[in-house]
Design an enzyme around this catalytic site. Structure first.
Site, PDB file in Angstrom:
ATOM      1  N   ARG A 168       0.832  -1.218   0.000  1.00 42.20           N
ATOM      2  CA  ARG A 168       0.000   0.000   0.000  1.00 42.20           C
ATOM      3  C   ARG A 168       0.858   1.255   0.000  1.00 42.20           C
ATOM      4  O   ARG A 168       0.462   2.308  -0.480  1.00 42.20           O
ATOM      5  CB  ARG A 168      -0.962  -0.001   1.202  1.00 42.20           C
ATOM      6  CG  ARG A 168      -1.803   1.263   1.311  1.00 42.20           C
ATOM      7  CD  ARG A 168      -3.054   1.111   2.165  1.00 42.20           C
ATOM      8  NE  ARG A 168      -2.837   0.317   3.355  1.00 42.20           N
ATOM      9  CZ  ARG A 168      -2.165   0.728   4.448  1.00 42.20           C
ATOM     10  NH1 ARG A 168      -1.650   1.923   4.489  1.00 42.20           N
ATOM     11  NH2 ARG A 168      -2.026  -0.074   5.482  1.00 42.20           N
ATOM     12  N   TYR A 228     -17.036  15.238 -16.352  1.00 43.35           N
ATOM     13  CA  TYR A 228     -17.348  13.847 -16.013  1.00 43.35           C
ATOM     14  C   TYR A 228     -18.282  13.813 -14.795  1.00 43.35           C
ATOM     15  O   TYR A 228     -18.053  14.512 -13.803  1.00 43.35           O
ATOM     16  CB  TYR A 228     -16.044  13.103 -15.718  1.00 43.35           C
ATOM     17  CG  TYR A 228     -16.241  11.629 -15.501  1.00 43.35           C
ATOM     18  CD1 TYR A 228     -16.523  10.784 -16.570  1.00 43.35           C
ATOM     19  CD2 TYR A 228     -16.157  11.086 -14.236  1.00 43.35           C
ATOM     20  CE1 TYR A 228     -16.718   9.437 -16.367  1.00 43.35           C
ATOM     21  CE2 TYR A 228     -16.342   9.731 -14.032  1.00 43.35           C
ATOM     22  CZ  TYR A 228     -16.628   8.913 -15.102  1.00 43.35           C
ATOM     23  OH  TYR A 228     -16.820   7.581 -14.900  1.00 43.35           O
ATOM     24  N   ASP A 257      -8.026  17.278 -16.433  1.00 38.94           N
ATOM     25  CA  ASP A 257      -8.376  15.897 -16.752  1.00 38.94           C
ATOM     26  C   ASP A 257      -8.127  15.702 -18.249  1.00 38.94           C
ATOM     27  O   ASP A 257      -8.847  16.238 -19.091  1.00 38.94           O
ATOM     28  CB  ASP A 257      -9.847  15.649 -16.382  1.00 38.94           C
ATOM     29  CG  ASP A 257     -10.242  14.186 -16.530  1.00 38.94           C
ATOM     30  OD1 ASP A 257      -9.677  13.502 -17.405  1.00 38.94           O
ATOM     31  OD2 ASP A 257     -11.125  13.730 -15.773  1.00 38.94           O
ATOM     32  N   LYS A 269      -9.279   4.336 -19.684  1.00 45.29           N
ATOM     33  CA  LYS A 269      -9.779   4.613 -21.029  1.00 45.29           C
ATOM     34  C   LYS A 269      -8.695   4.347 -22.079  1.00 45.29           C
ATOM     35  O   LYS A 269      -8.292   3.217 -22.245  1.00 45.29           O
ATOM     36  CB  LYS A 269     -10.319   6.041 -21.078  1.00 45.29           C
ATOM     37  CG  LYS A 269     -11.241   6.398 -19.886  1.00 45.29           C
ATOM     38  CD  LYS A 269     -12.525   5.601 -19.873  1.00 45.29           C
ATOM     39  CE  LYS A 269     -13.332   5.734 -18.599  1.00 45.29           C
ATOM     40  NZ  LYS A 269     -13.679   7.075 -18.186  1.00 45.29           N
TER      41      LYS A 269
HETATM   42  C1  LIG Z   1     -13.925   7.673 -16.960  1.00 45.22           C
HETATM   43  C2  LIG Z   1     -13.505   9.046 -16.639  1.00 45.22           C
HETATM   44  C3  LIG Z   1     -13.130   9.400 -15.332  1.00 45.22           C
HETATM   45  C4  LIG Z   1     -13.181   8.417 -14.195  1.00 45.22           C
HETATM   46  O1  LIG Z   1     -12.269   7.386 -14.379  1.00 45.22           O
HETATM   47  P1  LIG Z   1     -12.493   5.926 -13.720  1.00 45.22           P
HETATM   48  O2  LIG Z   1     -11.230   5.227 -14.072  1.00 45.22           O
HETATM   49  O3  LIG Z   1     -13.719   5.341 -14.344  1.00 45.22           O
HETATM   50  O4  LIG Z   1     -12.678   6.135 -12.261  1.00 45.22           O
HETATM   51  C5  LIG Z   1     -12.733  10.689 -15.104  1.00 45.22           C
HETATM   52  N1  LIG Z   1     -12.697  11.602 -16.090  1.00 45.22           N
HETATM   53  C6  LIG Z   1     -13.048  11.309 -17.346  1.00 45.22           C
HETATM   54  C7  LIG Z   1     -12.990  12.348 -18.396  1.00 45.22           C
HETATM   55  C8  LIG Z   1     -13.472  10.020 -17.670  1.00 45.22           C
HETATM   56  O5  LIG Z   1     -13.837   9.728 -18.918  1.00 45.22           O
END
Ligand SMILES: *Cc1c(COP(=O)(O)O)cnc(C)c1O
Length: 419
Positions: free
Chosen positions: A71, A124, A208, A233
């Site tokens: 961890r 998001y 992001d 993603k």
């Molecule tokens: C999917 C997504 C998230 C969250 O990511 P997870 O891995 O599903 O927790 C945050 N920001 C954007 C733009 C996303 O597409």
């Protein structure tokens, strides 16, 4: 490729092999998966020295990153984090159990009760909820802007945030989910400087970068403080895991890592290994997906049943968004929205007729995914909030994958007959 210097190397090169020394694992060309929860010491004194390094950064083993307990850090994290940092052009990076785990860590690490946060909309859904309701419970106020390319609107929203409390974070998602609305990162960095001078504490700019990823958009090079990616993603790219990463300056990432040992939201060894493996092909996958997306978006734009396509590649010449896009992005991505003539009933008829395309949320996988925004990813928003973000009852989000573009188009063509 385990040296410290990424000088003169392109991100695509760094993605292959960076941060792993084969000599550390019997010459194995690929890193092993270190499936262990804890680490053994040769002596009690060694154990003490490793702990001194971890907690104080001093002693005979200072800076060697000796391992204690998974961890607190494990070899798979070291490999992934050094590679991610080098790809993003940042000093350091931290990996988390998901993109939302990464977002939550930023919120909990850098916000104090009484602070305010500024973010754009649309954003998001999980991030909207994090700042709009969860952090509100910790006394953190939130303010939003709608057009992230409009300096007056963004500055006015920042002042409204400031009226609620010291501004701790400026959060931008660009392009934003699901409409590909663009945010001017240079404007956000300039705003952070202005607010910093005004309140005597510079807010951090958090971006992001999930939708375009590190090869088509490079936020750290534009001066943002923290670049967050849902590695779930495009980076991992196969719709088979969840992971998140944050790149930035060493001192900021150190704070995130220190508290990650308390939150316990680090990325596990096997998933870290899978992400490292996937990063090697990410640039090629993203490039092909973007080429496919341009063909699919062009087909949809010209289709009589389609009312509009919200695709970065179609931004009108002379618009503010196009100017920002030209400055900031090296590609239009492969996730975008289109709007059919009609509402929920027409959209559902079309979706239920698809044979090849998969009806699912998420994006950036090898397969093409499609979903009806109002009743899935943006279900929790009021119709007014959805419309303000450009989402109608006929809006569908498409994440174009790696199938042959003609097959994707053929499936959409036969399904659109049901609209
Ligand atoms: C999917 C997504 C998230 C969250 O990511 P997870 O891995 O599903 O927790 C945050 N920001 C954007 C733009 C996303 O597409």
């Amino acid at each position: 490729m385990s040296s410290d210097s990424t000088a003169n190397l392109h991100p695509e090169t760094i993605a292959v092999g960076w941060g792993y020394d084969p000599a550390s694992a019997l010459g194995s060309v690929k890193p092993p998966v270190y499936l262990t929860s804890t680490f053994i010491y040769p002596s009690a004194q060694h154990a003490k020295d490793v702990h001194e390094d971890f907690f104080l950064g001093t002693g005979p083993l200072a800076g060697q990153g000796g391992k204690i307990y998974a961890r607190l850090g494990h070899p798979g994290l070291d490999i992934l984090e050094s590679r991610l940092a080098a790809i993003d052009g940042a000093e350091d990076a931290a990996a988390f159990a998901s993109g939302m785990a990464a977002h939550s860590s930023i919120a909990l690490t850098f916000c104090q009760p009484g602070d305010s946060v500024l973010h754009g909309r649309p954003i998001y859904g999980g991030v909207d909820m994090l700042y709009g309701s969860v952090m509100a419970g910790f006394g953190v106020h939130c303010e939003t802007y709608l057009d992230g390319t409009d300096p007056d609107a963004v500055r006015a929203a920042a002042q409204a945030a400031l009226a609620k409390g010291p501004l701790a974070l400026i959060v931008a998602e660009t392009p934003a989910n699901p409409t590909a609305a663009i945010v001017d990162l240079d404007l956000m960095v300039a705003l952070a400087d202005e607010i910093g001078a005004q309140q005597g504490r510079r807010p951090l700019v958090v971006v992001d970068n999930t939708l375009l990823g590190p090869f088509a958009q490079r936020p750290i090079e534009r001066g943002v403080d923290l670049c967050l990616t849902s590695l779930t993603k495009y980076a991992a790219g196969h719709s088979d895991l969840l992971a998140g990463g944050i790149s930035g300056a060493k001192d900021l990432v150190a704070k995130l890592k220190a508290l990650r040992t308390t939150w316990g939201n680090h990325l596990d060894p096997f998933t870290a290994w899978l992400v490292v493996r996937s990063l090697e092909s990410a640039a090629v996958r993203i490039e092909r997906a973007m080429a496919n997306a341009l063909k699919v978006a062009t087909f949809l734009r010209d289709h009589p049943k389609v009312a509009g396509v919200t695709f970065l590649g179609f931004l009108p010449e002379g618009s503010r968004a196009k100017a920002v896009y030209d400055r900031q992005c090296k590609g239009a991505g492969s996730t975008f929205s289109f709007h059919v003539h009609g509402g929920e009933a027409e959209s559902f008829r079309m979706l239920d007729r698809l044979r090849l395309l998969k009806l699912a949320v998420s994006l950036g996988g090898s397969e093409t995914l499609i979903c009806h925004s109002a009743t899935t990813t943006h279900y929790a928003l009021t119709p007014e909030a959805r419309l303000a973000g450009g989402i109608t009852d006929g809006t569908m989000r498409l994440s174009v994958g790696l199938e042959h573009p003609d097959d994707i188009i053929a499936d959409l063509a036969q399904a659109l007959e049901a609209v």
